[in-house]
Design a protein around this motif. Structure first.
Motif, PDB file in Angstrom:
ATOM      1  N   ASP B   2       0.817  -1.211   0.000  1.00  0.00           N
ATOM      2  CA  ASP B   2       0.000   0.000   0.000  1.00  0.00           C
ATOM      3  C   ASP B   2       0.852   1.262   0.000  1.00  0.00           C
ATOM      4  O   ASP B   2       2.008   1.253   0.433  1.00  0.00           O
ATOM      5  CB  ASP B   2      -0.935   0.015   1.215  1.00  0.00           C
ATOM      6  CG  ASP B   2      -1.958  -1.109   1.133  1.00  0.00           C
ATOM      7  OD1 ASP B   2      -2.296  -1.502  -0.011  1.00  0.00           O
ATOM      8  OD2 ASP B   2      -2.392  -1.587   2.198  1.00  0.00           O
ATOM      9  N   ASN B   3       0.238   2.333  -0.449  1.00  0.00           N
ATOM     10  CA  ASN B   3       0.858   3.650  -0.473  1.00  0.00           C
ATOM     11  C   ASN B   3       1.134   4.094   0.964  1.00  0.00           C
ATOM     12  O   ASN B   3       0.218   4.305   1.750  1.00  0.00           O
ATOM     13  CB  ASN B   3      -0.128   4.608  -1.169  1.00  0.00           C
ATOM     14  CG  ASN B   3       0.434   6.003  -1.350  1.00  0.00           C
ATOM     15  OD1 ASN B   3       1.251   6.471  -0.557  1.00  0.00           O
ATOM     16  ND2 ASN B   3      -0.034   6.666  -2.403  1.00  0.00           N
ATOM     17  N   TYR B   5       2.147   6.801   2.218  1.00  0.00           N
ATOM     18  CA  TYR B   5       1.766   8.164   2.616  1.00  0.00           C
ATOM     19  C   TYR B   5       0.334   8.195   3.149  1.00  0.00           C
ATOM     20  O   TYR B   5      -0.004   9.019   3.983  1.00  0.00           O
ATOM     21  CB  TYR B   5       1.932   9.135   1.449  1.00  0.00           C
ATOM     22  CG  TYR B   5       3.346   9.118   0.920  1.00  0.00           C
ATOM     23  CD1 TYR B   5       4.412   9.468   1.765  1.00  0.00           C
ATOM     24  CD2 TYR B   5       3.628   8.723  -0.377  1.00  0.00           C
ATOM     25  CE1 TYR B   5       5.726   9.432   1.302  1.00  0.00           C
ATOM     26  CE2 TYR B   5       4.938   8.690  -0.848  1.00  0.00           C
ATOM     27  CZ  TYR B   5       5.976   9.043  -0.009  1.00  0.00           C
ATOM     28  OH  TYR B   5       7.262   8.997  -0.453  1.00  0.00           O
ATOM     29  N   THR B 336       7.717   2.848  -0.910  1.00  0.00           N
ATOM     30  CA  THR B 336       6.602   3.800  -0.766  1.00  0.00           C
ATOM     31  C   THR B 336       5.265   3.171  -1.120  1.00  0.00           C
ATOM     32  O   THR B 336       4.225   3.673  -0.711  1.00  0.00           O
ATOM     33  CB  THR B 336       6.787   5.023  -1.692  1.00  0.00           C
ATOM     34  OG1 THR B 336       6.644   4.586  -3.053  1.00  0.00           O
ATOM     35  CG2 THR B 336       8.154   5.669  -1.499  1.00  0.00           C
ATOM     36  N   CYS B 338       3.724   3.445  -3.734  1.00  0.00           N
ATOM     37  CA  CYS B 338       2.852   4.343  -4.508  1.00  0.00           C
ATOM     38  C   CYS B 338       3.041   4.217  -6.023  1.00  0.00           C
ATOM     39  O   CYS B 338       2.462   4.995  -6.766  1.00  0.00           O
ATOM     40  CB  CYS B 338       3.024   5.789  -4.053  1.00  0.00           C
ATOM     41  SG  CYS B 338       4.682   6.426  -4.245  1.00  0.00           S
ATOM     42  N   PRO B 355       0.359   7.105  -8.673  1.00  0.00           N
ATOM     43  CA  PRO B 355      -1.016   7.264  -8.180  1.00  0.00           C
ATOM     44  C   PRO B 355      -1.863   8.040  -9.195  1.00  0.00           C
ATOM     45  O   PRO B 355      -1.325   8.807 -10.003  1.00  0.00           O
ATOM     46  CB  PRO B 355      -0.838   8.095  -6.897  1.00  0.00           C
ATOM     47  CG  PRO B 355       0.597   7.971  -6.526  1.00  0.00           C
ATOM     48  CD  PRO B 355       1.352   7.749  -7.795  1.00  0.00           C
ATOM     49  N   SER B 358      -1.139  11.706 -10.808  1.00  0.00           N
ATOM     50  CA  SER B 358       0.252  12.081 -10.516  1.00  0.00           C
ATOM     51  C   SER B 358       1.099  12.340 -11.759  1.00  0.00           C
ATOM     52  O   SER B 358       2.083  13.088 -11.695  1.00  0.00           O
ATOM     53  CB  SER B 358       0.926  10.969  -9.699  1.00  0.00           C
ATOM     54  OG  SER B 358       1.117   9.805 -10.489  1.00  0.00           O
ATOM     55  N   SER B 388      -1.851   8.697 -14.835  1.00  0.00           N
ATOM     56  CA  SER B 388      -0.956   7.943 -13.951  1.00  0.00           C
ATOM     57  C   SER B 388       0.240   7.329 -14.676  1.00  0.00           C
ATOM     58  O   SER B 388       1.177   6.861 -14.036  1.00  0.00           O
ATOM     59  CB  SER B 388      -1.742   6.810 -13.273  1.00  0.00           C
ATOM     60  OG  SER B 388      -2.289   5.945 -14.259  1.00  0.00           O
ATOM     61  N   ARG B 414       7.999  10.692  -5.409  1.00  0.00           N
ATOM     62  CA  ARG B 414       7.677  10.613  -3.973  1.00  0.00           C
ATOM     63  C   ARG B 414       6.942  11.873  -3.517  1.00  0.00           C
ATOM     64  O   ARG B 414       5.910  11.792  -2.852  1.00  0.00           O
ATOM     65  CB  ARG B 414       8.958  10.443  -3.147  1.00  0.00           C
ATOM     66  CG  ARG B 414       9.539   9.033  -3.156  1.00  0.00           C
ATOM     67  CD  ARG B 414      10.626   8.868  -2.085  1.00  0.00           C
ATOM     68  NE  ARG B 414      11.726   9.800  -2.244  1.00  0.00           N
ATOM     69  CZ  ARG B 414      12.875   9.522  -2.870  1.00  0.00           C
ATOM     70  NH1 ARG B 414      13.076   8.305  -3.384  1.00  0.00           N
ATOM     71  NH2 ARG B 414      13.821  10.420  -2.976  1.00  0.00           N
ATOM     72  N   SER B 417       3.416  12.063  -4.890  1.00  0.00           N
ATOM     73  CA  SER B 417       2.553  11.063  -4.252  1.00  0.00           C
ATOM     74  C   SER B 417       2.142  11.526  -2.847  1.00  0.00           C
ATOM     75  O   SER B 417       0.974  11.408  -2.454  1.00  0.00           O
ATOM     76  CB  SER B 417       3.278   9.712  -4.163  1.00  0.00           C
ATOM     77  OG  SER B 417       3.607   9.246  -5.456  1.00  0.00           O
ATOM     78  N   ALA B 421      -1.623  12.663  -1.446  1.00  0.00           N
ATOM     79  CA  ALA B 421      -2.220  12.094  -0.231  1.00  0.00           C
ATOM     80  C   ALA B 421      -2.640  13.220   0.717  1.00  0.00           C
ATOM     81  O   ALA B 421      -3.728  13.183   1.313  1.00  0.00           O
ATOM     82  CB  ALA B 421      -1.214  11.161   0.451  1.00  0.00           C
TER      83      ALA B 421
END
Lengths: 428, 428
Positions: B2-3, B5, B336, B338, B355, B358, B388, B414, B417, B421
């Motif tokens: 999972d992401n 953040y 991360t 993500c 994501p 992004s 994405s 990073r 992402s 979030a």
């Protein structure tokens, strides 16, 4: 002079037909296989370009004015290649794109541009009504084939010794369905004439009804002189500039008959606004042109003077062929009064005019007698209305072969002319 | 995974955004200027083809199997060039035309053929109603640009690890306005995956409503393996033959990423009836292809084994770049959760998925931090619906430059992402 066969009495004409038939039969018995069909340089001429193959090797610098020739990019062509082609055409390099190995392909691309995308924001021609294109005739069959392919109606325009009949052209461009005209302004294919200054000025002054009308100025023989003193063609872009116009002409040139036929470099020039418009389509068609071929060319031909010096060497191979055509036709047909032909000072072709209804018969008779000619009518969009024009292409055969082919050609032209005279009187 | 953040509390996330922003600011201060945008081979790789420039010199024989490479003619390409490209594609040489320096140009010509002249006697597509073309996405932007140019509606089809989603494709070809599909079946651009046997079989078994539908099978990376053991692509022509079909697929290949990019030789293969049909248009477009370039290629690469040996040398240059991408992305983003990315075993690209929302922000942030990427959304016809996907092209930079560029890329990915979030929680 008048056609001598028309002056003979019936008995003499019938005897002459028999005699000329015997001449042709004797030639046919030789079993010749000769080709005077295409504007293809001879082996001897092509070999003069071989040194170009030494221009690059594995140790060469592969950059041109800071641009990498060996990788993607530089979509408009190498700087030196654009400069070379620009000076051949007499336009600024910024108005030139060098791409591909054949100018015919660039012409096709430009017609496609108007058809698919539309010229300078005009509605794409594929979505417009009937389309027409002007075809000075006799002219170049491959030009006519391009516009026919796109569904244009090819409209013939008479050629004169000064170029296309501009009275006719000026009348026809008032029709908004007329989208362009095919021109070979110097050493025209097949007539070999160069457009007069007056013709160039009137072409540049055209005010076509269609905003997406363009003059396709195929300067295929820009440097293809047979003699030191070549024909002079007025620079149409200079004339356009004088008129303050920013459009109208797409000019084409290539080195196909300068270096290796079919493996040259090709270029299109247009006004700044037109060339920007064309690049919009070119960018979709290809990532970039073959710049290694361009590099090989510019390393061999750094400037126009180098090209001209090379062309003078090629002329030494071509000139005797053209002079042989002139001599043979004069000797073989001059006294008959049944034909005329052109005596170009450059280019690749001689245009022959026989009696009305003779061209397809002469071509067919030559074929059966062992000599291939350009198809009768090929120089016309659709059919040659008088069936009288034949394109003679003397560049490919050796002098000996050409001599033999011209003997056949003259014999066939005489026989067909006499036959036509006899048939007109009901003698056959 | 999972992401990460998303799992942080508000304060920790805000602090993380600040920390990541500081990382990016520090990189921006370096004033980098790096390019990971285009699938352009590096100088080091291109130099491995330099020996090709020694293949011809002024003393060379310029014939290939009795055909003169140095003059007009041989419109389908030199016999050896057709044989070479045929064996690369696994089809008979009689079904291959070699022409031009770029397969994109041939694809354009084939689309133009259907549009202007019509496929196998079908009504020209320019005279048909709305036109659609299937675009597996992410895919190659220049493909999509071609069909867009001709006014097609580009219809995205989801890519899977096995190739285009064939359930979707089979459904869409029931629409007679759908005229084709763009495919890069091996090391697909940008995913790097190779179509599974099942995908190839289902593609060959398509029964499109439109008789003038064709599969554009751009086998751009047929021999472009990074490892000794390459992906295996089922030969779609073999499958078609098994089905007794005489149409459906136009296959394309070139040596653009084998020898000099942009100056290679390009080929199209099709069924006997289809290739005859295509030649009808090709004959109008050009007198003949650049056969001197073809001769240079076949003298350097007499057979496919010679090509494969050469490609193994190129792989030594490319492989470390791809492995660096994998390592840097794993180190920089693996923890991360993500993002995901592909790890191709050939071709030129890595496909990156960040994501939702992004991609355009990462590309823009990279740009401001000194790294040029392929534009976000370029891999989609129209817009990337999730915003994405980013195409990473590691072939051009040096390893050192690539390393620096990937550091920037990971830092930007990073930060974006984490920002997303934070924004989702209303923290910004």
């Amino acid at each position: 002079m008048d056609n001598v066969y028309l002056a003979l009495d019936d008995a003499a004409l019938a005897a002459e037909v028999d005699r000329l038939q015997a001449d042709v039969d004797a030639l046919a018995a030789k079993g010749l296989s000769l080709d005077m069909a295409r504007g293809k340089p001879s082996r001897e001429q092509v070999d003069l370009s071989r040194s170009m193959l030494d221009a690059l090797d594995s140790g060469s610098c592969l950059e041109d004015q800071g641009q990498d020739a060996a990788n993607y990019g530089v979509p408009d062509g190498l700087p030196s290649a654009r400069a070379l082609m620009a000076s051949l055409m007499g336009v600024p390099a910024s108005q030139v794109v060098v791409a591909g190995s054949s100018s015919l392909n660039l012409m096709f691309d430009c017609v496609a541009h108007g058809f698919v995308r539309g010229v300078r924001g005009a509605k794409p021609q594929c979505a417009q009504g009937p389309l027409r294109f002007l075809c000075p005739a006799p002219g170049y069959d491959r030009h006519f084939a391009v516009t026919e392919h796109f569904g244009f109606e090819n409209v013939p325009v008479p050629m004169t010794p000064e170029g296309p009949d501009m009275d006719v052209v000026e009348g026809l461009v008032a029709d908004p369905s007329v989208k362009g005209i095919w021109c070979v302004p110097k050493y025209q294919n097949p007539c070999g004439i160069t457009y007069s200054d007056e013709t160039v000025r009137r072409m540049a002054a055209l005010r076509p009804a269609a905003p997406d009308f363009r003059v396709y100025w195929d300067n295929a023989y820009a440097v293809h002189n047979l003699y030191d003193e070549g024909d002079e063609l007025l620079n149409i872009f200079d004339v356009l500039a004088g008129e303050g116009r920013d459009a109208l002409v797409y000019e084409f040139a290539s080195t196909s008959k300068v270096t290796f036929p079919g493996s040259g470099i090709a270029a299109v020039a247009a006004s700044p606004a037109d060339i920007a418009d064309l690049k919009g389509s070119f960018a979709v068609e290809r990532v970039c042109p073959d710049k290694m071929s361009q590099l090989m060319h510019v390393r061999s031909f750094p400037d126009v003077d180098a090209v001209r010096a090379h062309m003078a060497r090629l002329a030494e191979v071509l000139r005797p062929r053209f002079e042989l055509v002139e001599r043979r036709l004069s000797e073989g047909l001059g006294e008959t009064g049944c034909a005329t032909w052109t005596t170009p000072r450059g280019g690749y072709f001689v245009s022959f005019e026989g009696p009305e209804g003779s061209a397809s018969r002469i071509v067919e008779l030559c074929r059966r007698t062992g000599v291939t000619l350009t198809g009768a009518g090929a120089t016309w969009p659709g059919d040659d209305p008088r069936d009288s024009n034949i394109r003679i292409a003397p560049s490919y055969p050796t002098l000996e072969e050409l001599d033999a082919a011209l003997e056949v050609f003259c014999a066939c032209a005489r026989l067909v002319s006499a036959q036509l005279a006899a048939e007109a009187r009901g003698l056959r």
